[in-house]
Write a protein that holds these residues in place. Structure first.
Motif, PDB file in Angstrom:
ATOM      1  N   GLY A  71      -4.340   3.363  -2.640  1.00 48.84           N
ATOM      2  CA  GLY A  71      -4.157   4.403  -3.657  1.00 48.84           C
ATOM      3  C   GLY A  71      -3.363   3.865  -4.828  1.00 48.84           C
ATOM      4  N   GLU A  72      -2.952   4.755  -5.730  1.00 50.40           N
ATOM      5  CA  GLU A  72      -2.228   4.337  -6.928  1.00 50.40           C
ATOM      6  C   GLU A  72      -1.129   5.317  -7.262  1.00 50.40           C
ATOM      7  OE1 GLU A  72      -5.791   2.155  -9.483  1.00 50.40           O
ATOM      8  OE2 GLU A  72      -5.203   4.212  -9.924  1.00 50.40           O
ATOM      9  N   GLY A  73      -0.093   4.807  -7.929  1.00 52.91           N
ATOM     10  CA  GLY A  73       0.976   5.659  -8.458  1.00 52.91           C
ATOM     11  C   GLY A  73       1.562   6.574  -7.404  1.00 52.91           C
ATOM     12  N   ASP A  74       1.664   7.850  -7.748  1.00 53.34           N
ATOM     13  CA  ASP A  74       2.241   8.816  -6.822  1.00 53.34           C
ATOM     14  C   ASP A  74       1.301   9.141  -5.669  1.00 53.34           C
ATOM     15  OD1 ASP A  74       4.089  10.759  -9.325  1.00 53.34           O
ATOM     16  OD2 ASP A  74       4.562   8.928  -8.226  1.00 53.34           O
ATOM     17  N   ASP A  75       0.021   8.717  -5.776  1.00 49.09           N
ATOM     18  CA  ASP A  75      -0.947   8.958  -4.696  1.00 49.09           C
ATOM     19  C   ASP A  75      -1.030   7.785  -3.746  1.00 49.09           C
ATOM     20  OD1 ASP A  75      -3.055  10.607  -7.094  1.00 49.09           O
ATOM     21  OD2 ASP A  75      -1.599  11.452  -5.671  1.00 49.09           O
ATOM     22  N   LEU A  76      -0.066   6.900  -3.825  1.00 54.53           N
ATOM     23  CA  LEU A  76      -0.049   5.751  -2.910  1.00 54.53           C
ATOM     24  C   LEU A  76       0.104   6.262  -1.480  1.00 54.53           C
ATOM     25  CD1 LEU A  76      -0.004   2.668  -3.662  1.00 54.53           C
ATOM     26  CD2 LEU A  76       2.410   2.713  -3.065  1.00 54.53           C
ATOM     27  N   TYR A  77      -0.612   5.659  -0.552  1.00 55.45           N
ATOM     28  CA  TYR A  77      -0.452   6.059   0.843  1.00 55.45           C
ATOM     29  C   TYR A  77      -0.503   4.831   1.746  1.00 55.45           C
ATOM     30  CZ  TYR A  77      -5.625   6.048   0.833  1.00 55.45           C
ATOM     31  OH  TYR A  77      -6.956   5.707   0.688  1.00 55.45           O
ATOM     32  N   LEU A  78      -0.067   5.036   2.968  1.00 57.51           N
ATOM     33  CA  LEU A  78       0.089   3.945   3.935  1.00 57.51           C
ATOM     34  C   LEU A  78      -1.031   4.011   4.968  1.00 57.51           C
ATOM     35  CD1 LEU A  78       1.981   1.716   5.229  1.00 57.51           C
ATOM     36  CD2 LEU A  78       3.044   3.587   6.489  1.00 57.51           C
ATOM     37  N   ILE A  79      -1.622   2.849   5.254  1.00 58.96           N
ATOM     38  CA  ILE A  79      -2.607   2.757   6.342  1.00 58.96           C
ATOM     39  C   ILE A  79      -2.062   1.767   7.362  1.00 58.96           C
ATOM     40  CG2 ILE A  79      -4.961   2.107   6.978  1.00 58.96           C
ATOM     41  CD1 ILE A  79      -5.783   2.707   4.098  1.00 58.96           C
ATOM     42  N   VAL A  80      -2.050   2.170   8.627  1.00 58.31           N
ATOM     43  CA  VAL A  80      -1.613   1.261   9.693  1.00 58.31           C
ATOM     44  C   VAL A  80      -2.756   1.081  10.683  1.00 58.31           C
ATOM     45  CG1 VAL A  80       0.860   1.656   9.495  1.00 58.31           C
ATOM     46  CG2 VAL A  80      -0.484   3.183  10.905  1.00 58.31           C
ATOM     47  N   VAL A  81      -2.925  -0.146  11.132  1.00 55.77           N
ATOM     48  CA  VAL A  81      -3.968  -0.471  12.105  1.00 55.77           C
ATOM     49  C   VAL A  81      -3.284  -1.191  13.254  1.00 55.77           C
ATOM     50  CG1 VAL A  81      -6.195  -1.581  12.479  1.00 55.77           C
ATOM     51  CG2 VAL A  81      -5.544  -0.848  10.166  1.00 55.77           C
ATOM     52  N   ASN A  82      -3.460  -0.702  14.483  1.00 57.54           N
ATOM     53  CA  ASN A  82      -2.798  -1.363  15.608  1.00 57.54           C
ATOM     54  C   ASN A  82      -3.656  -2.532  16.112  1.00 57.54           C
ATOM     55  OD1 ASN A  82      -4.793  -0.277  17.253  1.00 57.54           O
ATOM     56  ND2 ASN A  82      -3.422   1.115  18.363  1.00 57.54           N
ATOM     57  N   ALA A  83      -3.178  -3.176  17.145  1.00 58.47           N
ATOM     58  CA  ALA A  83      -3.844  -4.383  17.659  1.00 58.47           C
ATOM     59  C   ALA A  83      -5.214  -4.073  18.259  1.00 58.47           C
ATOM     60  CB  ALA A  83      -2.953  -5.043  18.712  1.00 58.47           C
ATOM     61  N   PHE A  84      -5.510  -2.796  18.455  1.00 57.55           N
ATOM     62  CA  PHE A  84      -6.756  -2.407  19.110  1.00 57.55           C
ATOM     63  C   PHE A  84      -7.750  -1.811  18.111  1.00 57.55           C
ATOM     64  CE2 PHE A  84      -4.750  -3.221  23.048  1.00 57.55           C
ATOM     65  CZ  PHE A  84      -3.433  -2.804  22.896  1.00 57.55           C
TER      66      PHE A  84
END
Lengths: 432, 219
Positions: free
Chosen positions: A240-253
């Motif tokens: 995302g960008e600016g204030d719409d930035l978000y986090l994506i996490v991917v586990n080992a599986f």
């Protein structure tokens, strides 16, 4: 007889007189000394504040952790000991005590903010750790900061204690902002997501909550930043960008989740193609431990082992989850990679039966820097035997203790908690 | 303690070291010279006050009410001193903590107060002053040994030359016991062979004897 009775009566009367006289004297002495004692006790509490703000006209107590019900403030973190309002100023002074430093002994600190919510002074009042984080200078780096603490860094080499200090200051601000005493500072999205990462993905942070992820090259066009966990527990991306930035996490599986800057789970509403790119990129960067884990589990169960991979949905230190069929039994194997001494990976493996009870435990190497540890006591075989029969409910953390090796002990403790969480996740999602 | 105290007897039958009475201040407050000085002063004051009060009350108090009165007076005196110490000397009080209040159950105070019921005011005062001085000396001696050898400091001031030669056990409570024991053994050995002095065994016999004498007189 009469003489004896008379003597006894006299004696009793004198004893009563002694009691009355001394009670009267004690009442008088108490009336004189009580205000002085109260003032002395207040002075003891205020002494650090007087040192912090020598020119302050006075302090009014708003919160005392010893009597929280007497305060109008709510949701005050347990690290906060006292909150005082600075008279005629509109500012506040907060005194805290945290045990999250390296030794676990209390680090006491205090800081003061002005009416705009910016720190005007900070100091360490008690510091028990042997490694100096710059007790005189480090708190001064907080001056001018607001609740976002954007420009505050951790001291290299003393990360546990300096991050404990930072978290304590954040707790102090939390108490002030939650109760509307000061306005919340602006936290830019990158900072907010960086602080969120160890909360939603503990496998990418060490036991002090410090993110260990290193920047990695990402092939995904839609992803801004890629962080790879050195222990191969997964990947984290900013999208995302600016204030719409978000986090994506991917586990080992390969399980993917997305969070906004407030910590809300937005997996369902995040763009599917972005999540797919993250999954594919993570898969391309993931290490394949199946062969290594199979070999390791065969050592625990025997060569006649059938191993099938599972996919728990936990975001912690577990990098391998398997169904193990051997000797006509079905058990479940878990590999955990946590951060030990010097944030180096410690690999431990556990075999659980269908009820979630540990039946086997092994580790690649527990004491990573033998020349550093001279006082530890570890009987490897006995230590590993101590985990057999352990269940999640019975685990206290003491089973993981290695005397003289605190960080290794904490790493193993985290590993055990994580494998139980992975087991539960599989049970809930039908994997077991 | 004897009915007719002399300086020699007071040293030879010293309650703190020979008779092992009133060890609380010696053991609890001698980790540091400053706390030993403070505790010594407080103990002396409590000793003198409770003995003088009991000496005044002896004329009016029947014999069988002496001990209850001693308990009340000692507890009252120590409580008053405790409050004043807390209010007027807070930093000292913080060093000593609960041990000031613990003086109210000190056998030294009880024994001295009991003795004062059998003596004149002048003799009471004299005995109190000598006992106080001896207690002070013993506490200071113990505190100096413990702090210098156990903590490589004196009255809170570090002694760099001794930093590497600390005997850690001396700064712990066990160290106080060790030093008291050595002191008791040394003084006991020194006085037990001198003429006119008694030693622990003889004192214990004298303690038991009054009971035997009372039984004989009843027969």
């Amino acid at each position: 007889m009469e003489k004896n009775t008379g003597s006894a009566q006299k004696g009793i009367l004198i004893l009563i007189l002694i009691v009355v006289v001394f009670s009267g004297i004690l009442c008088g002495v108490n009336a004189y000394t009580a205000p002085i004692i109260e003032w002395n006790d207040s002075a003891a509490i205020l002494a650090p504040l007087v040192q912090l703000l020598p020119d302050a006209p006075g302090f009014e107590l708003l919160y005392d952790s010893a009597a929280p019900d007497h305060s109008a403030l709510e949701n005050v973190p347990c690290t906060v000991r006292y909150i005082h309002e600075i008279s005629d100023n509109g500012g506040y002074a907060v005194q805290l005590s945290t045990t999250e430093g390296f030794t676990g002994d209390p680090i006491e600190l205090s800081f003061a903010v002005d009416s705009d919510g910016k720190i005007i002074n900070a100091q360490v009042d008690a510091y028990p750790d042997t490694k100096d984080m710059g007790v005189a200078d480090y708190p001064l780096t907080y001056i001018g900061q607001d609740s976002a603490l954007s420009d505050v860094s951790i001291v290299a080499g003393v990360t546990f204690s300096s991050s404990a200090f930072r978290r304590a200051v954040a707790d102090g601000f939390s108490a002030l902002t939650e109760n509307g005493l000061v306005a919340e500072g602006y936290k830019d999205p990158v900072q907010a997501l960086t602080e969120l990462l160890p909360v939603v993905f503990s496998g990418i942070a060490n036991n002090a909550g410090i993110v260990q992820g290193v920047e990695a090259q990402s092939s995904a066009a839609l992803l801004n930043t890629a962080l790879k966990a050195p222990t191969d527990t997964g990947m984290a991306y900013f999208a995302g960008e600016g204030d719409d930035l978000y986090l994506i996490v991917v586990n080992a599986f390969g399980t993917v989740k997305a969070y906004d800057t407030k910590g809300n789970d937005i997996t369902a509403s995040a763009p599917a193609e972005v999540l797919e790119q993250a999954r594919e990129d993570a898969a391309s960067q993931a290490a394949d431990y199946l062969k290594k884990d199979t070999k390791a589990f065969k050592k625990l169960t025997g060569d006649d082992l059938e191993i099938t991979a599972l996919t728990p949905e936990t975001f912690n230190s577990v990098t391998g989850a398997y169904v193990l069929n051997y000797d006509g039994k079905t058990c479940y194997g878990f590999t955990s990679r946590t951060y030990g001494f010097g944030d180096m990976p410690i690999v431990t493996r556990y075999v659980l039966d269908e009820n979630g009870t540990v039946v086997r435990m092994n580790a690649d190497e527990l004491i990573l820097e033998k020349e550093y540890f001279s006082d530890y006591t570890l009987d490897d075989a006995a230590y590993k035997e101590g985990f057999i029969g352990l269940t999640e409910a019975a685990f206290t953390g003491e089973e993981a203790l290695i005397t003289g090796a605190t960080m290794t002990s904490n790493a193993v403790k985290t590993a055990v908690r994580d494998i139980f969480a992975a087991f539960n996740s599989l049970k809930e999602n039908g994997g077991i | 303690m004897t009915e007719h105290p002399s300086l020699r007897n007071l040293i030879a039958d010293n309650p703190s070291v020979i008779l092992l009475l009133g060890l609380c201040p010696v053991l609890s407050a001698t980790a540091d010279v400053r706390s030993a000085l403070a505790m010594g002063c407080i103990t002396v004051l409590a000793l003198i006050c409770s003995c003088l009060i009991m000496n005044v009350l002896r004329k009016f108090l029947p014999k069988q009410f002496e001990f209850p009165a001693i308990f009340l007076v000692c507890a009252g005196v120590v409580s008053i001193i405790d409050l004043f110490a807390h209010a007027l000397f807070p930093s000292v009080y913080q060093m000593l903590g609960l041990y000031v209040a613990a003086l109210s159950v000190s056998l030294l105070l009880y024994a001295s107060a009991a003795d004062s019921c059998r003596m004149t005011a002048e003799k009471t005062l004299g005995q109190c002053l000598v006992l106080s001085l001896l207690l002070f000396v013993i506490m200071l001696f113990t505190a100096v040994i413990r702090e210098v050898l156990g903590n490589a400091s004196f009255a809170g001031v570090e002694i760099p030359a001794l930093k590497d030669f600390k005997i850690a056990v001396l700064s712990q409570p066990a160290g106080a016991f060790f030093i008291s024991a050595f002191l008791a053994a040394a003084l006991n050995a020194a006085v037990s062979n001198s003429s006119g002095s008694k030693g622990v065994a003889a004192w214990l016999k004298e303690l038991i004897c009054p009971i035997e004498k009372a039984e004989e007189s009843v027969k």
